[in-house]
Design a protein around this motif. Structure first.
Motif, PDB file in Angstrom:
ATOM      1  N   GLU A 183       0.809  -1.218   0.000  1.00 55.60           N
ATOM      2  CA  GLU A 183       0.000   0.000   0.000  1.00 55.60           C
ATOM      3  C   GLU A 183       0.843   1.270   0.000  1.00 55.60           C
ATOM      4  N   GLN A 184       2.160   1.141  -0.151  1.00 56.26           N
ATOM      5  CA  GLN A 184       3.033   2.312  -0.116  1.00 56.26           C
ATOM      6  C   GLN A 184       2.688   3.264  -1.261  1.00 56.26           C
ATOM      7  N   GLN A 185       2.558   4.543  -0.924  1.00 51.94           N
ATOM      8  CA  GLN A 185       2.272   5.559  -1.928  1.00 51.94           C
ATOM      9  C   GLN A 185       3.585   6.040  -2.542  1.00 51.94           C
ATOM     10  N   LEU A 186       3.622   6.107  -3.846  1.00 50.10           N
ATOM     11  CA  LEU A 186       4.801   6.583  -4.549  1.00 50.10           C
ATOM     12  C   LEU A 186       4.576   8.026  -4.973  1.00 50.10           C
ATOM     13  N   SER A 187       5.646   8.787  -5.073  1.00 49.32           N
ATOM     14  CA  SER A 187       5.553  10.187  -5.481  1.00 49.32           C
ATOM     15  C   SER A 187       5.209  10.290  -6.958  1.00 49.32           C
ATOM     16  N   GLU A 188       4.477  11.352  -7.295  1.00 50.37           N
ATOM     17  CA  GLU A 188       4.171  11.602  -8.699  1.00 50.37           C
ATOM     18  C   GLU A 188       5.449  11.917  -9.454  1.00 50.37           C
ATOM     19  N   ILE A 189       5.462  11.567 -10.715  1.00 47.27           N
ATOM     20  CA  ILE A 189       6.600  11.840 -11.587  1.00 47.27           C
ATOM     21  C   ILE A 189       6.228  13.037 -12.448  1.00 47.27           C
ATOM     22  N   VAL A 190       7.035  14.085 -12.388  1.00 45.11           N
ATOM     23  CA  VAL A 190       6.792  15.275 -13.202  1.00 45.11           C
ATOM     24  C   VAL A 190       7.299  14.984 -14.609  1.00 45.11           C
ATOM     25  N   LEU A 191       6.377  14.943 -15.557  1.00 46.76           N
ATOM     26  CA  LEU A 191       6.739  14.683 -16.943  1.00 46.76           C
ATOM     27  C   LEU A 191       7.123  15.955 -17.677  1.00 46.76           C
ATOM     28  N   LEU A 192       6.502  17.057 -17.298  1.00 49.29           N
ATOM     29  CA  LEU A 192       6.723  18.300 -18.021  1.00 49.29           C
ATOM     30  C   LEU A 192       6.406  19.481 -17.126  1.00 49.29           C
ATOM     31  N   LYS A 193       7.286  20.444 -17.125  1.00 47.73           N
ATOM     32  CA  LYS A 193       7.049  21.729 -16.473  1.00 47.73           C
ATOM     33  C   LYS A 193       7.475  22.770 -17.488  1.00 47.73           C
ATOM     34  N   ARG A 194       6.574  23.670 -17.838  1.00 48.75           N
ATOM     35  CA  ARG A 194       6.878  24.634 -18.877  1.00 48.75           C
ATOM     36  C   ARG A 194       6.114  25.920 -18.628  1.00 48.75           C
ATOM     37  N   ALA A 195       6.774  27.034 -18.920  1.00 43.80           N
ATOM     38  CA  ALA A 195       6.123  28.333 -18.862  1.00 43.80           C
ATOM     39  C   ALA A 195       6.315  28.988 -20.224  1.00 43.80           C
ATOM     40  N   LEU A 196       5.250  29.526 -20.755  1.00 46.06           N
ATOM     41  CA  LEU A 196       5.263  30.135 -22.080  1.00 46.06           C
ATOM     42  C   LEU A 196       4.770  31.566 -21.967  1.00 46.06           C
ATOM     43  N   CYS A 197       5.511  32.509 -22.561  1.00 45.97           N
ATOM     44  CA  CYS A 197       5.103  33.916 -22.595  1.00 45.97           C
ATOM     45  C   CYS A 197       4.693  34.281 -24.012  1.00 45.97           C
ATOM     46  N   ILE A 198       3.520  34.899 -24.133  1.00 44.37           N
ATOM     47  CA  ILE A 198       3.003  35.307 -25.443  1.00 44.37           C
ATOM     48  C   ILE A 198       2.665  36.784 -25.384  1.00 44.37           C
ATOM     49  N   PRO A 199       3.159  37.603 -26.301  1.00 45.18           N
ATOM     50  CA  PRO A 199       4.227  37.323 -27.252  1.00 45.18           C
ATOM     51  C   PRO A 199       5.569  37.222 -26.540  1.00 45.18           C
ATOM     52  N   CYS A 200       6.550  36.668 -27.225  1.00 46.10           N
ATOM     53  CA  CYS A 200       7.878  36.470 -26.649  1.00 46.10           C
ATOM     54  C   CYS A 200       8.527  37.822 -26.353  1.00 46.10           C
ATOM     55  N   PRO A 201       8.965  38.057 -25.110  1.00 46.34           N
ATOM     56  CA  PRO A 201       9.551  39.349 -24.769  1.00 46.34           C
ATOM     57  C   PRO A 201      10.897  39.613 -25.441  1.00 46.34           C
ATOM     58  N   SER A 202      11.644  38.578 -25.770  1.00 47.69           N
ATOM     59  CA  SER A 202      12.972  38.805 -26.340  1.00 47.69           C
ATOM     60  C   SER A 202      12.967  38.901 -27.861  1.00 47.69           C
ATOM     61  N   THR A 203      12.072  38.172 -28.521  1.00 47.60           N
ATOM     62  CA  THR A 203      12.074  38.166 -29.991  1.00 47.60           C
ATOM     63  C   THR A 203      10.822  38.769 -30.604  1.00 47.60           C
ATOM     64  N   GLY A 204       9.768  38.923 -29.797  1.00 47.96           N
ATOM     65  CA  GLY A 204       8.502  39.414 -30.330  1.00 47.96           C
ATOM     66  C   GLY A 204       7.717  38.347 -31.069  1.00 47.96           C
ATOM     67  N   ASN A 205       8.194  37.114 -31.052  1.00 43.79           N
ATOM     68  CA  ASN A 205       7.524  36.007 -31.739  1.00 43.79           C
ATOM     69  C   ASN A 205       6.088  35.873 -31.238  1.00 43.79           C
ATOM     70  N   PRO A 206       5.105  35.954 -32.140  1.00 41.70           N
ATOM     71  CA  PRO A 206       3.703  35.858 -31.727  1.00 41.70           C
ATOM     72  C   PRO A 206       3.329  34.487 -31.175  1.00 41.70           C
ATOM     73  N   LEU A 207       4.128  33.451 -31.471  1.00 42.33           N
ATOM     74  CA  LEU A 207       3.836  32.122 -30.915  1.00 42.33           C
ATOM     75  C   LEU A 207       4.311  32.005 -29.476  1.00 42.33           C
ATOM     76  N   GLY A 208       5.145  32.965 -29.055  1.00 38.50           N
ATOM     77  CA  GLY A 208       5.641  32.937 -27.689  1.00 38.50           C
ATOM     78  C   GLY A 208       6.964  32.214 -27.576  1.00 38.50           C
ATOM     79  N   CYS A 209       7.469  32.162 -26.352  1.00 45.30           N
ATOM     80  CA  CYS A 209       8.712  31.448 -26.062  1.00 45.30           C
ATOM     81  C   CYS A 209       8.717  31.059 -24.606  1.00 45.30           C
ATOM     82  N   ASN A 210       9.647  30.203 -24.225  1.00 49.53           N
ATOM     83  CA  ASN A 210       9.779  29.808 -22.832  1.00 49.53           C
ATOM     84  C   ASN A 210      10.155  31.032 -22.007  1.00 49.53           C
ATOM     85  N   CYS A 211       9.574  31.134 -20.835  1.00 50.61           N
ATOM     86  CA  CYS A 211       9.917  32.262 -19.959  1.00 50.61           C
ATOM     87  C   CYS A 211       9.997  31.799 -18.517  1.00 50.61           C
TER      88      CYS A 211
END
Length: 96
Positions: free
Chosen positions: A68-96
């Motif tokens: 019955e031991q509980q196992l910790s969740e596995i983080v598959l993905l952590k991501r932050a996206l800024c739209i529009p991209c502050p550094s390039t102005g890309n309308p699709l955004g970029c990681n921030c």
């Protein structure tokens, strides 16, 4: 007898890569930039999207598990996206 699932690290990496790819495709197709444009709010980092996908290994146990031991969740993905991209102005955004 332990019922802890064994997750092969290579399989886990493939799963992470595929989930990241699918989420990236979905975000690109969402066209958030046009929504922001419609409302006239196109300042840098005006929209920040934070995603986290977890895999619960406890759900992978078999139904007849004795341990019955509980196992910790596995983080598959952590991501932050800024739209529009502050550094390039890309309308699709970029990681921030």
């Amino acid at each position: 007898m332990s019922s802890q699932p064994v997750i092969d690290p290579q399989i886990l990496q493939q799963l992470q890569d595929e989930i990241q790819q699918k989420l990236g495709e979905s975000l690109e197709n969402a066209d958030f930039y046009s929504v922001l444009e419609k409302y006239g709010i196109l300042k840098d980092r005006v929209l920040r999207i934070r995603l986290q996908c977890n895999l619960d290994p406890n759900q992978l146990k078999s139904d007849d598990a004795v341990d019955e031991q509980q196992l910790s969740e596995i983080v598959l993905l952590k991501r932050a996206l800024c739209i529009p991209c502050p550094s390039t102005g890309n309308p699709l955004g970029c990681n921030c």
